[in-house]
Design a protein around this motif. Structure first.
Motif, PDB file in Angstrom:
ATOM      1  N   LEU A 110       0.856  -1.191   0.000  1.00  0.00           N
ATOM      2  CA  LEU A 110       0.000   0.000   0.000  1.00  0.00           C
ATOM      3  C   LEU A 110       0.888   1.235   0.000  1.00  0.00           C
ATOM      4  O   LEU A 110       1.989   1.205   0.575  1.00  0.00           O
ATOM      5  N   PRO A 111       0.427   2.323  -0.604  1.00  0.00           N
ATOM      6  CA  PRO A 111       1.195   3.566  -0.471  1.00  0.00           C
ATOM      7  C   PRO A 111       1.414   3.865   1.017  1.00  0.00           C
ATOM      8  O   PRO A 111       0.507   3.648   1.839  1.00  0.00           O
ATOM      9  N   CYS A 112       2.604   4.342   1.344  1.00  0.00           N
ATOM     10  CA  CYS A 112       2.902   4.645   2.756  1.00  0.00           C
ATOM     11  C   CYS A 112       1.834   5.553   3.362  1.00  0.00           C
ATOM     12  O   CYS A 112       1.508   5.433   4.542  1.00  0.00           O
ATOM     13  N   PRO A 117      -8.082  11.429  12.431  1.00  0.00           N
ATOM     14  CA  PRO A 117      -9.013  11.074  11.371  1.00  0.00           C
ATOM     15  C   PRO A 117      -8.462  11.441   9.997  1.00  0.00           C
ATOM     16  O   PRO A 117      -7.753  12.429   9.852  1.00  0.00           O
ATOM     17  N   ARG A 118      -8.757  10.611   9.021  1.00  0.00           N
ATOM     18  CA  ARG A 118      -8.233  10.846   7.673  1.00  0.00           C
ATOM     19  C   ARG A 118      -9.288  10.375   6.669  1.00  0.00           C
ATOM     20  O   ARG A 118      -9.997   9.411   6.929  1.00  0.00           O
ATOM     21  N   ASP A 119      -9.361  11.048   5.569  1.00  0.00           N
ATOM     22  CA  ASP A 119     -10.289  10.640   4.516  1.00  0.00           C
ATOM     23  C   ASP A 119      -9.645   9.495   3.726  1.00  0.00           C
ATOM     24  O   ASP A 119      -8.786   9.712   2.882  1.00  0.00           O
ATOM     25  N   THR A 152      -8.192  10.810  -3.165  1.00  0.00           N
ATOM     26  CA  THR A 152      -7.233  10.443  -4.212  1.00  0.00           C
ATOM     27  C   THR A 152      -5.840  10.861  -3.755  1.00  0.00           C
ATOM     28  O   THR A 152      -5.636  12.001  -3.325  1.00  0.00           O
ATOM     29  N   LEU A 153      -4.897   9.940  -3.844  1.00  0.00           N
ATOM     30  CA  LEU A 153      -3.539  10.271  -3.415  1.00  0.00           C
ATOM     31  C   LEU A 153      -2.853  11.157  -4.453  1.00  0.00           C
ATOM     32  O   LEU A 153      -3.171  11.098  -5.645  1.00  0.00           O
ATOM     33  N   SER A 154      -1.897  11.943  -3.994  1.00  0.00           N
ATOM     34  CA  SER A 154      -1.121  12.761  -4.929  1.00  0.00           C
ATOM     35  C   SER A 154      -0.173  11.844  -5.710  1.00  0.00           C
ATOM     36  O   SER A 154       0.100  10.709  -5.281  1.00  0.00           O
ATOM     37  N   VAL A 155       0.358  12.334  -6.809  1.00  0.00           N
ATOM     38  CA  VAL A 155       1.299  11.516  -7.606  1.00  0.00           C
ATOM     39  C   VAL A 155       2.498  11.114  -6.758  1.00  0.00           C
ATOM     40  O   VAL A 155       3.045  10.028  -6.917  1.00  0.00           O
ATOM     41  N   TRP A 156       2.887  11.979  -5.841  1.00  0.00           N
ATOM     42  CA  TRP A 156       4.068  11.697  -5.009  1.00  0.00           C
ATOM     43  C   TRP A 156       3.766  10.590  -4.009  1.00  0.00           C
ATOM     44  O   TRP A 156       4.601   9.724  -3.760  1.00  0.00           O
ATOM     45  N   GLU A 157       2.565  10.660  -3.435  1.00  0.00           N
ATOM     46  CA  GLU A 157       2.201   9.641  -2.442  1.00  0.00           C
ATOM     47  C   GLU A 157       2.127   8.245  -3.064  1.00  0.00           C
ATOM     48  O   GLU A 157       2.290   7.246  -2.371  1.00  0.00           O
TER      49      GLU A 157
END
Ligand SMILES: C[S@@+](CC[C@H](N)C(=O)[O-])C[C@H]1O[C@@H](n2cnc3c(N)ncnc32)[C@H](O)[C@@H]1O
Length: 265
Positions: free
Chosen positions: A229-231, A243-245, A249-254
Motif C-alpha cells: 500500500l502507499p505509505c 481522522p483521515r479521509d 485520491t492520493l497525490s502523484v508523489w504519495e
C-alpha cells in the motif's frame, strides 16, 4: 558558517526535508530543489517516515521486543526505539547505517542506553551485521525479531541482490518474526520520471521498482494485508493517528512510495 561538503547524502537530504538541522549547504540545495521545483515531492519522505513509525508500533503491538532498523537514517523528531519502548520499556533496538555521519549523530544524540545500539555497517553485507558484537549482544535469534528496511532497499542496485539480503535475515529469524519494507515505486507520470532521475543523478543510486519487484523481496514470507500500500495509507489508525479521509485520491508523489509488512510462519 556552514561546513562545506561536495556531495549530498541520502540521510542528510531526507532529514532536511523532514525538518532536521544536521545538513550541509549541498544537502539543503537538493532538498530545496525537491520542495521548490517538484512541489509536493516532500510527501515521499514525510509519508515514508510516518509509515515506518507505524510499522514500529505494529511490531511492538504484535509482541516484538527486538528490532533491527536497516538504513536507519539520522535521528528524527520521533524514533523507532521510542515507539517500541512506549509499549515495551525493555525492548532492544539496533540501528544500522553505512553513513558515518548518521552513526556519529545517532550515537551523540541517543541517551546512553544499554539496550540501544547504533552501528556502522552495510546492509549489503548482512553476515557482518549479524556477527557484529552489539547485534550478538542485543538480538536473540531464538525470539521473534522485527527487521525494518525503510526505503533502504531502494538504494541497492538489482545486482546487489536486495531479495538475497532479506532472505539472509528470514533464514536466521524464528517464526513470528516480521520484515517491513518500504520502497520507491515506479510511476508513469512526469513527476515520477523527474523525481527518480534527480535522485539517481544526485546520489548515483535510487531504484524505483514495480510492485512485483518489491513483492519479490519478501520471498517466502507471508505478506500481511496481501498487498503493498502507499505509505500514506499503510496501517493508518484513525484513533491513534488522527481522522483521515481514506477515500481521497492520493497525490502523484504519495503513489511513489509503498510499504508492506510480512511475517515468517
Ligand atoms: C532515506 S533514509 C531512510 C531512513 C529510515 N529508514 C526511514 O525510513 O525513515 C535511507 C538511509 O539508508 C541508508 N543506506 C543506504 N544504503 C545503505 C547501505 N547499503 N547500508 C546501510 N545503510 C544504507 C542511508 O545512509 C540513509 O540513512
Amino acid at each position: 558558517m556552514r561546513a562545506r561538503q561536495s556531495r549530498p547524502s541520502v540521510a542528510r537530504v531526507y532529514s532536511y526535508v523532514l525538518g532536521g538541522r544536521d545538513n550541509y549547504g549541498v544537502d539543503k540545495d537538493l532538498g530545496d530543489y525537491f520542495t521548490q521545483d517538484l512541489p509536493g515531492s516532500e510527501q515521499l519522505a514525510i509519508t515514508n517516515r510516518e509509515a515506518i513509525l507505524r510499522a514500529a508500533r505494529d511490531l511492538a503491538t504484535g509482541g516484538i521486543r527486538q528490532v533491527i532498523d536497516m538504513g536507519c537514517g539520522l535521528p528524527a523528531s520521533k524514533n523507532v526505539h521510542e515507539v517500541i519502548r512506549a509499549q515495551h520499556p525493555d525492548a532492544r533496538i539496533v540501528y544500522v547505517d553505512n553513513d558515518p555521519f548518521v552513526v556519529a549523530h545517532g550515537k551523540a544524540l541517543m541517551v546512553p542506553d544499554a539496550n540501544v545500539a547504533v552501528i556502522e555497517a552495510d546492509v549489503r553485507d548482512p553476515a557482518a551485521i549479524s556477527e557484529h558484537p552489539e547485534v550478538k549482544q542485543l538480538i536473540d535469534f531464538d525470539e521473534p525479531v522485527g527487521i525494518l528496511f525503510g526505503i533502504t532497499l531502494s538504494f541497492l542496485n538489482d545486482d546487489e541482490d536486495p531479495s538475497g539480503v532479506v532472505k539472509y535475515w528470514t533464514n536466521l529469524m524464528p517464526a513470528n518474526s516480521k520484515v517491513y519494507i518500504s520502497s520507491f515505486r515506479t510511476g508513469r507520470t512526469r513527476e515520477a520520471a523527474a523525481t527518480s532521475q534527480k535522485i539517481l543523478e544526485a546520489f548515483g543510486r535510487g531504484r524505483f521498482r514495480t510492485d512485483d519487484e518489491i513483492l519479490s523481496c519478501f520471498g517466502d514470507l507471508e505478506l500481511l494485508d496481501n498487498r503493498l500500500l502507499p505509505c500514506a495509507q499503510w496501517h493508518w489508525d484513525d484513533e491513534l493517528d488522527g481522522p483521515r479521509d481514506h477515500g481521497r485520491t492520493l497525490s502523484v508523489w504519495e503513489e511513489l512510495v509503498v510499504s508492506g509488512l510480512a511475517r515468517k510462519s
